[in-house]
Design a protein around this motif. Structure first.
Motif, short mmCIF file in Angstrom:
data_model
loop_
_atom_site.label_atom_id
_atom_site.label_comp_id
_atom_site.label_asym_id
_atom_site.label_seq_id
_atom_site.Cartn_x
_atom_site.Cartn_y
_atom_site.Cartn_z
N SER A 22 0.83 -1.20 0.00
CA SER A 22 0.00 0.00 0.00
C SER A 22 0.87 1.25 0.00
CB SER A 22 -0.93 0.01 1.22
OG SER A 22 -1.91 -0.98 1.08
N ALA A 23 2.08 1.14 0.55
CA ALA A 23 2.98 2.29 0.59
C ALA A 23 3.40 2.72 -0.81
CB ALA A 23 4.20 1.96 1.43
N VAL A 59 -10.65 3.73 14.79
CA VAL A 59 -9.45 4.15 15.52
C VAL A 59 -8.92 2.99 16.35
CG1 VAL A 59 -8.53 5.73 17.28
CG2 VAL A 59 -10.15 6.58 15.57
N GLU A 60 -9.82 2.29 17.05
CA GLU A 60 -9.42 1.13 17.85
C GLU A 60 -8.79 0.04 16.97
OE1 GLU A 60 -12.85 -0.14 20.10
OE2 GLU A 60 -13.10 1.86 20.96
N GLU A 61 -9.38 -0.19 15.80
CA GLU A 61 -8.84 -1.20 14.88
C GLU A 61 -7.44 -0.80 14.42
OE1 GLU A 61 -8.67 -4.68 12.56
OE2 GLU A 61 -9.98 -4.10 14.21
N MET A 95 -4.68 6.61 8.72
CA MET A 95 -5.53 5.50 9.18
C MET A 95 -6.08 4.74 7.98
SD MET A 95 -7.55 6.85 12.55
CE MET A 95 -7.34 8.61 12.65
N PHE A 96 -6.49 5.46 6.95
CA PHE A 96 -6.98 4.80 5.73
C PHE A 96 -5.90 3.89 5.16
CE2 PHE A 96 -7.26 4.54 1.13
CZ PHE A 96 -8.58 4.18 0.92
N LEU A 97 -4.68 4.41 5.04
CA LEU A 97 -3.57 3.63 4.48
C LEU A 97 -3.24 2.42 5.34
CD1 LEU A 97 -1.24 6.54 3.32
CD2 LEU A 97 -2.69 5.08 1.88
N LEU A 98 -3.32 2.58 6.65
CA LEU A 98 -3.06 1.47 7.55
C LEU A 98 -4.10 0.37 7.37
CD1 LEU A 98 -1.38 0.27 9.88
CD2 LEU A 98 -2.88 1.53 11.45
N ILE A 99 -5.36 0.76 7.29
CA ILE A 99 -6.44 -0.21 7.08
C ILE A 99 -6.24 -0.93 5.75
CG2 ILE A 99 -8.93 -0.39 6.60
CD1 ILE A 99 -8.29 -0.18 9.60
N GLN A 100 -5.89 -0.20 4.69
CA GLN A 100 -5.67 -0.83 3.39
C GLN A 100 -4.50 -1.80 3.44
OE1 GLN A 100 -8.06 -0.55 1.17
NE2 GLN A 100 -8.94 0.84 2.69
N SER A 101 -3.43 -1.41 4.11
CA SER A 101 -2.26 -2.29 4.17
C SER A 101 -2.57 -3.58 4.93
CB SER A 101 -1.07 -1.58 4.83
OG SER A 101 -1.26 -1.43 6.22
N TYR A 125 -6.01 -4.96 5.40
CA TYR A 125 -7.15 -5.71 4.86
C TYR A 125 -7.18 -5.81 3.34
CZ TYR A 125 -9.32 -5.61 9.47
OH TYR A 125 -9.59 -5.79 10.81
N ASN A 126 -6.38 -5.01 2.66
CA ASN A 126 -6.46 -4.92 1.20
C ASN A 126 -5.06 -4.98 0.59
OD1 ASN A 126 -7.32 -4.44 -1.42
ND2 ASN A 126 -7.98 -2.35 -1.05
N LYS A 127 -4.39 -6.09 0.81
CA LYS A 127 -3.00 -6.23 0.38
C LYS A 127 -2.83 -6.20 -1.14
CE LYS A 127 -1.55 -8.82 4.51
NZ LYS A 127 -1.62 -7.73 5.38
N THR A 128 -3.91 -6.45 -1.88
CA THR A 128 -3.83 -6.43 -3.35
C THR A 128 -4.13 -5.04 -3.91
OG1 THR A 128 -6.13 -7.11 -3.57
CG2 THR A 128 -4.45 -8.86 -3.55
N ASN A 129 -4.38 -4.07 -3.05
CA ASN A 129 -4.67 -2.69 -3.46
C ASN A 129 -5.84 -2.60 -4.43
OD1 ASN A 129 -2.53 -1.67 -1.89
ND2 ASN A 129 -1.10 -2.16 -3.51
N ASN A 130 -6.89 -3.34 -4.15
CA ASN A 130 -8.09 -3.34 -4.96
C ASN A 130 -8.91 -2.09 -4.61
OD1 ASN A 130 -11.01 -3.85 -5.45
ND2 ASN A 130 -10.25 -5.78 -6.28
N VAL A 131 -9.07 -1.19 -5.58
CA VAL A 131 -9.74 0.08 -5.34
C VAL A 131 -11.20 -0.12 -4.94
CG1 VAL A 131 -10.47 2.25 -6.43
CG2 VAL A 131 -8.15 1.39 -6.80
N GLU A 132 -11.89 -1.01 -5.64
CA GLU A 132 -13.29 -1.25 -5.29
C GLU A 132 -13.42 -1.77 -3.86
OE1 GLU A 132 -17.04 -4.12 -6.50
OE2 GLU A 132 -15.61 -3.57 -8.08
N LYS A 133 -12.56 -2.69 -3.49
CA LYS A 133 -12.57 -3.24 -2.13
C LYS A 133 -12.29 -2.13 -1.11
CE LYS A 133 -10.50 -6.81 0.76
NZ LYS A 133 -9.61 -7.98 0.78
N ALA A 134 -11.36 -1.25 -1.42
CA ALA A 134 -11.02 -0.14 -0.53
C ALA A 134 -12.23 0.75 -0.29
CB ALA A 134 -9.87 0.67 -1.11
N ILE A 135 -12.92 1.09 -1.35
CA ILE A 135 -14.07 1.99 -1.25
C ILE A 135 -15.21 1.31 -0.49
CG2 ILE A 135 -15.84 3.21 -2.57
CD1 ILE A 135 -13.60 3.52 -4.79
N ARG A 136 -15.53 0.10 -0.88
CA ARG A 136 -16.63 -0.61 -0.22
C ARG A 136 -16.33 -0.83 1.27
NH1 ARG A 136 -20.55 -2.78 -3.61
NH2 ARG A 136 -19.98 -3.02 -5.80
N SER A 137 -15.11 -1.23 1.58
CA SER A 137 -14.78 -1.50 2.98
C SER A 137 -14.72 -0.23 3.81
CB SER A 137 -13.47 -2.29 3.09
OG SER A 137 -12.38 -1.52 2.65
N TRP A 138 -14.39 0.90 3.19
CA TRP A 138 -14.39 2.16 3.94
C TRP A 138 -15.82 2.50 4.37
CZ3 TRP A 138 -10.61 4.16 6.39
CH2 TRP A 138 -10.75 5.43 6.95
#
Length: 145
Positions: free
Chosen positions: A32-33, A71-73, A101-107, A109-122
């Motif tokens: 994600s970085a 935040v807790e997650e 925090m967004f980047l941390l969550i993506q790194s 739960y979303n290791k494949t950097n799937n944009v749709e997954k990122a948006i839906r999960s947010w």
């Protein structure tokens, strides 16, 4: 016999290094970085708060409308990574920390950097429902195009 032992040792050494080499090669591609999440984050900010870092809607606050649970997650992920860093509830009002925090969550739960997954999960959390997040996805995607 000596040659056999040497060959076995050499083979085992080479085989033990293959997983590390493969991991190193794919880390840069899936990290994600190294992925530019900026357009996605900016679109989410527009949908969530129209850029208002002081926005409040129930227990969701800030430009990215972050909940206390998120935040807790994030803090749990940091703890598991042996990091001393922790986010506070007030960090939700800071756009840069919200993006962290967004980047941390993506790194996590979303290791494949799937944009749709990122948006839906947010919008719907890591176990989001497709139907429940369709409208949100459409709003964010309109801003990305």
């Amino acid at each position: 016999m000596k040659n056999l032992v040497k060959n076995v040792c050499l083979s085992l050494t080479i085989l033990s290094l293959i997983p590390m080499a493969a991991s190193a090669a794919t880390k840069g591609n899936n990290s994600s970085a190294s992925f530019d999440w900026t357009p996605v984050m900016e679109a989410i900010i527009q949908v969530e708060s129209e850029g208002n870092a002081r926005a409040v809607s129930g227990n969701s606050v800030g430009a990215m409308q972050i909940t206390p649970i998120l935040v807790e997650e994030c803090n749990e992920i940091l703890k598991n990574r042996k990091s001393d860093k922790r986010f506070t509830m007030n960090d939700r009002y800071n756009v840069e920390k919200s993006k962290e925090m967004f980047l941390l969550i993506q790194s996590h739960y979303n290791k494949t950097n799937n944009v749709e997954k990122a948006i839906r999960s947010w919008n719907g959390g890591p176990r989001y429902g497709i139907k429940a997040t369709n409208n949100y996805l459409a709003k964010v995607m309109r801003l990305l195009k």
